[in-house]
Design an enzyme around this catalytic site. Structure first.
Site, PDB file in Angstrom:
ATOM      1  N   GLU A   1      -7.349  -6.805   7.316  1.00 65.49           N
ATOM      2  CA  GLU A   1      -7.197  -5.617   8.157  1.00 65.49           C
ATOM      3  C   GLU A   1      -6.233  -4.649   7.479  1.00 65.49           C
ATOM      4  O   GLU A   1      -5.164  -5.040   7.043  1.00 65.49           O
ATOM      5  CB  GLU A   1      -6.644  -6.048   9.523  1.00 65.49           C
ATOM      6  CG  GLU A   1      -6.522  -4.920  10.503  1.00 65.49           C
ATOM      7  CD  GLU A   1      -7.806  -4.134  10.620  1.00 65.49           C
ATOM      8  OE1 GLU A   1      -8.828  -4.696  11.017  1.00 65.49           O
ATOM      9  OE2 GLU A   1      -7.805  -2.930  10.276  1.00 65.49           O
TER      10      GLU A   1
ATOM     11  N   LYS B   1      -5.818  -7.513  -0.225  1.00 68.01           N
ATOM     12  CA  LYS B   1      -4.915  -7.167   0.874  1.00 68.01           C
ATOM     13  C   LYS B   1      -3.460  -7.201   0.387  1.00 68.01           C
ATOM     14  O   LYS B   1      -2.684  -6.264   0.618  1.00 68.01           O
ATOM     15  CB  LYS B   1      -5.118  -8.146   2.025  1.00 68.01           C
ATOM     16  CG  LYS B   1      -4.070  -8.103   3.104  1.00 68.01           C
ATOM     17  CD  LYS B   1      -4.204  -6.901   4.017  1.00 68.01           C
ATOM     18  CE  LYS B   1      -3.024  -6.848   4.966  1.00 68.01           C
ATOM     19  NZ  LYS B   1      -3.238  -6.150   6.179  1.00 68.01           N
TER      20      LYS B   1
ATOM     21  N   ALA C   1      -2.946  -4.257  -2.097  1.00 68.74           N
ATOM     22  CA  ALA C   1      -2.862  -2.942  -1.443  1.00 68.74           C
ATOM     23  C   ALA C   1      -1.460  -2.754  -0.867  1.00 68.74           C
ATOM     24  O   ALA C   1      -0.814  -1.714  -1.077  1.00 68.74           O
ATOM     25  CB  ALA C   1      -3.916  -2.824  -0.337  1.00 68.74           C
TER      26      ALA C   1
ATOM     27  N   LEU D   1       1.492  -0.025  -1.999  1.00 73.88           N
ATOM     28  CA  LEU D   1       2.082   0.920  -1.044  1.00 73.88           C
ATOM     29  C   LEU D   1       3.595   0.745  -0.990  1.00 73.88           C
ATOM     30  O   LEU D   1       4.353   1.721  -1.019  1.00 73.88           O
ATOM     31  CB  LEU D   1       1.465   0.716   0.347  1.00 73.88           C
ATOM     32  CG  LEU D   1      -0.004   1.126   0.473  1.00 73.88           C
ATOM     33  CD1 LEU D   1      -0.597   0.641   1.791  1.00 73.88           C
ATOM     34  CD2 LEU D   1      -0.134   2.656   0.370  1.00 73.88           C
TER      35      LEU D   1
ATOM     36  N   CYS E   1       4.306  -6.444   7.286  1.00 70.77           N
ATOM     37  CA  CYS E   1       3.435  -6.720   6.136  1.00 70.77           C
ATOM     38  C   CYS E   1       4.090  -6.574   4.772  1.00 70.77           C
ATOM     39  O   CYS E   1       3.965  -7.466   3.929  1.00 70.77           O
ATOM     40  CB  CYS E   1       2.226  -5.803   6.173  1.00 70.77           C
ATOM     41  SG  CYS E   1       1.119  -6.190   7.519  1.00 70.77           S
TER      42      CYS E   1
HETATM   43  C1  UDX Z   1       1.096  -1.464   6.450  1.00 67.41           C
HETATM   44  C2  UDX Z   1      -0.106  -0.901   5.678  1.00 67.41           C
HETATM   45  O1  UDX Z   1      -0.016   0.530   5.635  1.00 67.41           O
HETATM   46  C3  UDX Z   1      -1.395  -1.340   6.318  1.00 67.41           C
HETATM   47  O2  UDX Z   1      -2.498  -0.898   5.557  1.00 67.41           O
HETATM   48  C4  UDX Z   1      -1.413  -2.846   6.417  1.00 67.41           C
HETATM   49  O3  UDX Z   1      -2.572  -3.270   7.083  1.00 67.41           O
HETATM   50  C5  UDX Z   1      -0.188  -3.341   7.143  1.00 67.41           C
HETATM   51  O4  UDX Z   1       0.989  -2.862   6.531  1.00 67.41           O
HETATM   52  P1  UDX Z   1       2.400  -0.842   8.704  1.00 67.41           P
HETATM   53  O5  UDX Z   1       3.385  -1.875   8.271  1.00 67.41           O
HETATM   54  O6  UDX Z   1       1.897  -0.888  10.100  1.00 67.41           O
HETATM   55  O7  UDX Z   1       1.103  -0.901   7.751  1.00 67.41           O
HETATM   56  O8  UDX Z   1       3.051   0.608   8.513  1.00 67.41           O
HETATM   57  P2  UDX Z   1       3.170   1.678   7.317  1.00 67.41           P
HETATM   58  O9  UDX Z   1       2.782   2.992   7.858  1.00 67.41           O
HETATM   59  O10 UDX Z   1       2.484   1.239   6.092  1.00 67.41           O
HETATM   60  O11 UDX Z   1       4.756   1.748   7.074  1.00 67.41           O
HETATM   61  C6  UDX Z   1       5.488   0.645   6.543  1.00 67.41           C
HETATM   62  C7  UDX Z   1       6.934   1.027   6.336  1.00 67.41           C
HETATM   63  O12 UDX Z   1       7.064   1.958   5.253  1.00 67.41           O
HETATM   64  C8  UDX Z   1       7.590   1.709   7.538  1.00 67.41           C
HETATM   65  O13 UDX Z   1       8.899   1.216   7.712  1.00 67.41           O
HETATM   66  C9  UDX Z   1       7.581   3.176   7.137  1.00 67.41           C
HETATM   67  O14 UDX Z   1       8.581   3.894   7.800  1.00 67.41           O
HETATM   68  C10 UDX Z   1       7.829   3.067   5.656  1.00 67.41           C
HETATM   69  N1  UDX Z   1       7.371   4.249   4.910  1.00 67.41           N
HETATM   70  C11 UDX Z   1       6.053   4.603   4.890  1.00 67.41           C
HETATM   71  C12 UDX Z   1       8.297   4.996   4.175  1.00 67.41           C
HETATM   72  O15 UDX Z   1       9.490   4.674   4.178  1.00 67.41           O
HETATM   73  N2  UDX Z   1       7.855   6.074   3.453  1.00 67.41           N
HETATM   74  C13 UDX Z   1       6.541   6.431   3.424  1.00 67.41           C
HETATM   75  O16 UDX Z   1       6.227   7.415   2.732  1.00 67.41           O
HETATM   76  C14 UDX Z   1       5.615   5.686   4.164  1.00 67.41           C
END
Ligand code: UDX
Length: 443
Positions: free
Chosen positions: A142, A201, A204, A208, A257
């Site tokens: 997911e 997964k 990815a 990120l 995650c």
């Molecule tokens: C993440 C992945 O994006 C998603 O595809 C996967 O399925 C689960 O993990 P999530 O953890 O829900 O999702 O949130 P996400 O929006 O990715 O943010 C993760 C963390 O990174 C947050 O603490 C957010 O504040 C931080 N973040 C995100 C930053 O500090 N800077 C950014 O530019 C983006």
């Protein structure tokens, strides 16, 4: 599952959990998860073709496809402690499925799991089932993010399905693909072998997380040089090869995650004899931890090298906006460190309650006595700021952009210090009202 039920009225979806209180909550008007738009999706299908129960055996018997979505937390002890995934819930789910299955079933791994888990599931299934039972195991990770889950599910960038390269495997992949194809264009449904899907997964999430650690590393350099990390992010993000997303400097990424999956990836690399690769990815976590402690050090240094006995307003505790989830939130480590420095904290988050905050801080060593003495969880940001020496914004909730800084300035000690860990507060208003402001990534 709620989205599948909403999009496919002729498919019966039964969600099973052993925890009665959780299932009761899913059957009530107050869902156990805060997620924008989720209430409507659940309401549209619940009772029609979406059911929540605590009877796994009946649900398994009746199902053609079984999504295994149990938790895979990081192991806390034993081999791989602190990095490897704890697969006990996956194993017990597989044993239960094997015990009650009497015909063909497709088992879908929805939990994030280390590569090759499908093999373990298959072994458990075939060793424990009757002769009429047959299984196909698929991997279907997911990719939704919290806070935007409904949009992400409505129009996903891609759906990934991994299966065995046999005629039976292909048929199982197609059975699952046809469910998603109800609303997702076919070209966005990617099929791969099982191991590619499982690994993708983790990769990815690692990529990120790496982007955030990369921009956060540059935020420190910007502060040292007088550059502005948002301007740098914009300048590099307009290069189409780099792209604009996930370049927001922050106090550090959190969530269930990123850290877990990167740790898992490092453990996997080590298990396969690749310590250099493991070390490379470990740095993503290392930088993230450093970013959090750097923020605390900045606060303490600015507040004349001591926060002992000082009241600090903490705005935001969730790991990001639009969720009540606090797992691995940067706020946890920051609040812990400030409390260990002797600070008194007044914490406000629009969706996180006091019990959750206390539990999260207890987990990182803040006992009940210290919590009761030095932490106050309040209902609005202005109360948090009363008599505060400093204010730290740790989650990018939209409502923090609208705060009345004239009012806040009147409530705080002078000089009044603001530490913006998310670059969200209105700089002009802060300047106008005489705050000393530190914004992450700004010199
Ligand atoms: C993440 C992945 O994006 C998603 O595809 C996967 O399925 C689960 O993990 P999530 O953890 O829900 O999702 O949130 P996400 O929006 O990715 O943010 C993760 C963390 O990174 C947050 O603490 C957010 O504040 C931080 N973040 C995100 C930053 O500090 N800077 C950014 O530019 C983006």
């Amino acid at each position: 599952m709620a989205m599948i039920a909403a999009k496919c009225p002729d498919i019966q979806v039964t969600v099973v959990d052993l925890n009665q209180a959780r299932i009761d909550a899913w059957n009530s008007d107050v869902l156990p998860v805060y997620e924008p738009g989720l209430d409507e999706v659940v309401a549209s299908a619940r009772g029609r073709n979406l059911h929540f129960t605590t009877d796994p055996k009946a649900a398994i018997k009746a199902a053609d496809l079984i999504f295994v979505s149990v938790g895979t937390p990081t192991k806390t002890q034993g081999i791989g402690a602190g990095r490897a995934a704890d697969l006990r819930y996956i194993e017990s789910a597989a044993r239960l499925i094997a015990e009650v299955t009497e015909g063909p079933k497709i088992i879908v791994e929805k939990s994030t799991i280390p590569v090759k888990t499908a093999e373990a599931i298959k072994t458990i299934l075939s060793a424990n089932s009757c002769s009429e039972a047959s299984f196909q195991v698929l991997s279907n990770p997911e990719f939704l993010a919290e806070g935007t889950a409904i949009d992400d599910l409505n129009s996903p960038d891609r759906i990934l399905i991994g299966g065995e390269s046999t005629p039976e495997g292909d048929a199982a992949v197609e059975a699952l693909a046809s469910v998603y194809a109800t609303w997702v264009p076919r070209e966005r449904i990617i099929t791969t072998n099982l191991w590619s899907s499982e690994l993708s997964k983790l990769v990815a999430n690692a990529f990120l997380a790496q982007r955030i650690s990369s921009i956060n590393s540059i935020s420190a350099l910007c502060e040292a040089t007088g550059a502005d990390v948002n301007e740098v992010a914009n300048a590099i993000g307009t290069d189409s090869r780099i792209g604009p997303k996930f370049l927001k400097a922050s106090v550090g990424f959190g969530g269930s995650c990123f850290q877990k999956d990167v740790l898992n990836l490092t453990y996997l690399c080590e298990s396969f004899g690749l310590p250099e690769v493991a070390e490379y990815w470990r740095q993503v976590i290392h930088l993230n931890d450093w970013q959090k402690s750097r923020f605390v050090e900045k606060m303490v240094r600015t507040l004349f090298n001591t926060v002992t006995g000082k009241r600090l307003a903490i705005l935001g505790f969730a790991f990001k906006k639009d969720t009540n989830d606090t797992r691995e939130s940067a706020a946890i480590a920051i609040c812990r460190d400030l409390l260990l420095e002797g600070a008194r904290l007044a914490i406000y988050d629009p969706k996180v309650d006091a019990d959750q905050i206390q539990a999260d801080l207890a987990y990182v060593g803040i006992g009940e006595e210290l919590f009761k003495k030095n932490v106050e969880v309040v209902d609005d940001p202005y109360t948090a700021c009363e008599h505060a020496h400093g204010l730290a914004a740790l989650t990018e909730w939209d409502e923090f952009r609208e705060l009345d800084f004239a009012k806040i300035h009147g409530l705080m000690f002078k000089p009044a210090f603001v530490f913006d860990g998310r670059s969200i507060l209105p700089m002009a208003a802060l300047k106008e009202h005489g705050f000393e402001a530190f914004v992450i990534g700004k010199g």
